[in-house]
Design an enzyme around this catalytic site. Structure first.
Site, PDB file in Angstrom:
ATOM      1  N   GLU A 120      47.213  34.557  45.889  1.00  0.00           N
ATOM      2  CA  GLU A 120      46.061  34.223  45.790  1.00  0.00           C
ATOM      3  C   GLU A 120      45.377  32.969  47.124  1.00  0.00           C
ATOM      4  O   GLU A 120      46.401  32.877  47.895  1.00  0.00           O
ATOM      5  CB  GLU A 120      45.305  33.273  44.693  1.00  0.00           C
ATOM      6  CG  GLU A 120      45.527  34.378  43.332  1.00  0.00           C
ATOM      7  CD  GLU A 120      44.971  35.116  43.719  1.00  0.00           C
ATOM      8  OE1 GLU A 120      43.286  34.532  44.078  1.00  0.00           O
ATOM      9  OE2 GLU A 120      44.252  35.794  41.809  1.00  0.00           O
TER      10      GLU A 120
ATOM     11  N   ASP B 250      40.635  37.731  48.450  1.00  0.00           N
ATOM     12  CA  ASP B 250      40.963  37.792  47.101  1.00  0.00           C
ATOM     13  C   ASP B 250      41.235  39.321  46.797  1.00  0.00           C
ATOM     14  O   ASP B 250      39.988  39.754  46.063  1.00  0.00           O
ATOM     15  CB  ASP B 250      40.390  37.090  46.521  1.00  0.00           C
ATOM     16  CG  ASP B 250      40.507  36.879  44.735  1.00  0.00           C
ATOM     17  OD1 ASP B 250      41.716  37.333  44.758  1.00  0.00           O
ATOM     18  OD2 ASP B 250      39.213  36.330  44.100  1.00  0.00           O
TER      19      ASP B 250
ATOM     20  N   HIS C 112      34.982  36.144  45.855  1.00  0.00           N
ATOM     21  CA  HIS C 112      34.105  36.250  44.759  1.00  0.00           C
ATOM     22  C   HIS C 112      32.090  36.703  45.760  1.00  0.00           C
ATOM     23  O   HIS C 112      31.495  36.868  45.578  1.00  0.00           O
ATOM     24  CB  HIS C 112      33.760  35.695  44.322  1.00  0.00           C
ATOM     25  CG  HIS C 112      35.192  36.251  43.196  1.00  0.00           C
ATOM     26  ND1 HIS C 112      34.475  35.721  41.806  1.00  0.00           N
ATOM     27  CD2 HIS C 112      36.046  36.391  43.449  1.00  0.00           C
ATOM     28  CE1 HIS C 112      36.154  36.041  41.439  1.00  0.00           C
ATOM     29  NE2 HIS C 112      37.473  36.315  42.413  1.00  0.00           N
TER      30      HIS C 112
ATOM     31  N   ASP D 106      42.426  44.475  41.714  1.00  0.00           N
ATOM     32  CA  ASP D 106      40.904  44.607  41.615  1.00  0.00           C
ATOM     33  C   ASP D 106      40.557  43.435  42.608  1.00  0.00           C
ATOM     34  O   ASP D 106      40.506  43.013  42.642  1.00  0.00           O
ATOM     35  CB  ASP D 106      41.129  44.462  39.664  1.00  0.00           C
ATOM     36  CG  ASP D 106      41.225  43.503  39.885  1.00  0.00           C
ATOM     37  OD1 ASP D 106      42.263  42.762  39.558  1.00  0.00           O
ATOM     38  OD2 ASP D 106      40.386  42.573  38.117  1.00  0.00           O
TER      39      ASP D 106
ATOM     40  N   HIS E 178      46.516  40.633  42.939  1.00  0.00           N
ATOM     41  CA  HIS E 178      46.321  42.142  42.183  1.00  0.00           C
ATOM     42  C   HIS E 178      45.577  42.876  42.747  1.00  0.00           C
ATOM     43  O   HIS E 178      45.180  42.954  44.099  1.00  0.00           O
ATOM     44  CB  HIS E 178      45.540  41.190  40.771  1.00  0.00           C
ATOM     45  CG  HIS E 178      44.390  40.269  41.736  1.00  0.00           C
ATOM     46  ND1 HIS E 178      43.266  40.692  41.977  1.00  0.00           N
ATOM     47  CD2 HIS E 178      44.068  39.256  42.096  1.00  0.00           C
ATOM     48  CE1 HIS E 178      42.164  39.772  41.787  1.00  0.00           C
ATOM     49  NE2 HIS E 178      43.122  38.628  42.323  1.00  0.00           N
TER      50      HIS E 178
ATOM     51  N   GLU F 251      43.350  42.257  37.172  1.00  0.00           N
ATOM     52  CA  GLU F 251      43.541  40.791  37.023  1.00  0.00           C
ATOM     53  C   GLU F 251      41.878  39.801  37.028  1.00  0.00           C
ATOM     54  O   GLU F 251      41.304  38.856  36.761  1.00  0.00           O
ATOM     55  CB  GLU F 251      43.660  39.704  37.891  1.00  0.00           C
ATOM     56  CG  GLU F 251      44.286  38.064  38.121  1.00  0.00           C
ATOM     57  CD  GLU F 251      43.136  37.451  38.789  1.00  0.00           C
ATOM     58  OE1 GLU F 251      43.842  36.093  38.875  1.00  0.00           O
ATOM     59  OE2 GLU F 251      42.405  37.812  39.381  1.00  0.00           O
ATOM     60  N   GLU F 252      40.284  39.768  37.610  1.00  0.00           N
ATOM     61  CA  GLU F 252      39.684  39.785  37.522  1.00  0.00           C
ATOM     62  C   GLU F 252      38.192  39.715  36.457  1.00  0.00           C
ATOM     63  O   GLU F 252      37.622  39.129  35.898  1.00  0.00           O
ATOM     64  CB  GLU F 252      38.818  39.786  39.076  1.00  0.00           C
ATOM     65  CG  GLU F 252      39.485  39.958  40.258  1.00  0.00           C
ATOM     66  CD  GLU F 252      38.673  38.467  40.352  1.00  0.00           C
ATOM     67  OE1 GLU F 252      39.169  37.458  39.977  1.00  0.00           O
ATOM     68  OE2 GLU F 252      39.228  38.407  41.840  1.00  0.00           O
TER      69      GLU F 252
HETATM   70 ZN   LIG Z   1      41.996  36.733  42.760  1.00  0.00          ZN
END
Ligand SMILES: [Zn+2]
Length: 384
Positions: free
Chosen positions: A161, A101, A355, A71, A69, A133-134
């Protein structure tokens, strides 16, 4: 500039457009003679990209997807020691939002395009980049529908991931819903004439908690997961306008993270039937306008390891890791699997580092990922 650094320089926080990144990758692929297919969000400001490197005989169906992903989660309110949108290397680690990520994986895959193209592929190799995705795997379904419409029928998918380059074969489903409780507003001196939306929302929330407690106490369990049972919780709530008004509206959002073997539809039905069969009749006794509504925000299906694909075996062999590893976070793997495309998760970095402020990926992990992908591509070559 290496691909990973170029990708990081785009602020693709989910709320933003990702077109700058997607078009840069698309233009690069075009320069290599590959024409990617873009599928757009209804707003036109975001897109998925799916690109196919054909097999040596020109075939473009079947084959393996490398998926990531584009984003990233926001950096709002986080204290970073360097610019999150500029790749910064210190002590053998590359720091940036999305470093682990998951622009590390995408960047590594893109940097290997020349080698992929130089390989006489027995089957096609596809690159899949998604948006949103997030925020609940909202973009990938469009791309997967397009694959089905075009009959691409990949045989397997690797989701890059962060797993420390160890294969993950299952994850929980994530089901996010909003509940709107509509009561009836009156002055608080006249409470018996109103319907207090907050109070009924509180009953809903307690019901969801009781349901969660039941799954915790009674199972089913799968000890391969860090949290070995299905969980549910309320994450956000708002309601009421003043202390002296019976609130007419209360909204809250709740999420259910189900084990792959647990039927989440059944859980949602129980929650809805408590609302409609138990609470709403009581509310209507107080005022006929009262009602409770639910809306689905996002659903990312669980990844079930019940029928592992050849792709899982291949990744296990290459990583020499045969453990049955299952994780509690969601990925797009469940969506691919639900569409009949066996998927396994394997990518550089540790989810622990995602994150957060000062997100990083170890350079060792990126090297290991490059080595893995190189071997994987070589393994897809026509036998001489
Ligand atoms: Zn991810």
């Amino acid at each position: 500039m290496p691909w990973i650094e170029r990708l990081i320089a785009f602020d693709t926080t989910s709320r933003n457009s990702n077109l700058g990144l997607i078009e840069t990758v698309r233009d690069h692929l075009r320069s290599l003679g590959v024409e990617p297919v873009l599928t757009y969000h209804a707003s036109g400001t975001k897109a998925n990209m799916f690109a196919t490197l054909p097999a040596h005989d020109g075939s473009t169906t079947g084959g393996i997807v490398l998926s990531g992903h584009t984003d990233v989660v926001p950096v709002d309110g986080q204290a970073w020691n360097s610019d999150p949108f500029k790749a910064t290397t210190r002590d053998g680690k590359l720091y940036a939002r999305g470093a682990c990520d998951m622009k590390g994986f995408i960047g590594t895959a893109l940097s290997l395009l020349p080698e992929m193209q130089a390989t006489r592929l027995a089957r096609p190799l596809h690159l899949a980049l998604s948006f949103d995705e997030e925020v609940g795997c909202a973009g990938a379904p469009l791309m997967i529908m397009d694959l089905q419409a075009r009959g691409v029928l990949p045989e397997g998918c690797i989701i890059g991931e962060p797993t420390g380059m160890r294969p993950v074969v299952a994850h929980k489903g994530i089901n996010l819903y909003r509940c709107h409780v509509h009561g009836h507003a009156v002055h608080s001196s006249l409470t018996p004439q109103g319907v207090n939306a907050i109070e009924y929302a509180a009953r809903m929330i307690c019901f969801i908690r009781d349901l969660a407690d039941k799954y915790r106490a009674e199972g089913p369990y799968d000890q391969h997961f860090e949290v070995p049972f299905t969980t549910a919780q309320t994450g956000m709530i708002s309601g009421g306008i003043a202390n002296n008004v019976v609130p007419s509206l209360c909204e809250f959002s709740f999420q259910v993270r189900n084990l792959p073997t647990v039927n989440v539809g059944e859980i949602i039905r129980q929650i809805q039937s408590y609302a409609h069969d138990v609470l709403v009749p009581r509310m209507r006794d107080e005022h006929p306008d009262a009602r409770i509504e639910f809306s689905k925000i996002s659903v990312a299906p669980a990844l079930d390891d019940a029928q592992e694909g050849a792709i899982t075996e291949r990744v296990r062999t290459l990583t020499q890791d045969h453990d049955k590893r299952k994780v509690s976070y969601g990925t797009e793997a469940g969506l691919f699997k639900a569409a009949g495309i066996p998927a396994v998760i394997c990518g550089p970095g540790d989810i622990e580092q995602a994150h957060k402020a000062d997100e990083f990926v170890a350079l060792d992990q990126l090297r290991e990922c490059a080595l893995f992908l190189r071997r994987f591509v070589r393994g897809m070559a026509v036998a001489e």
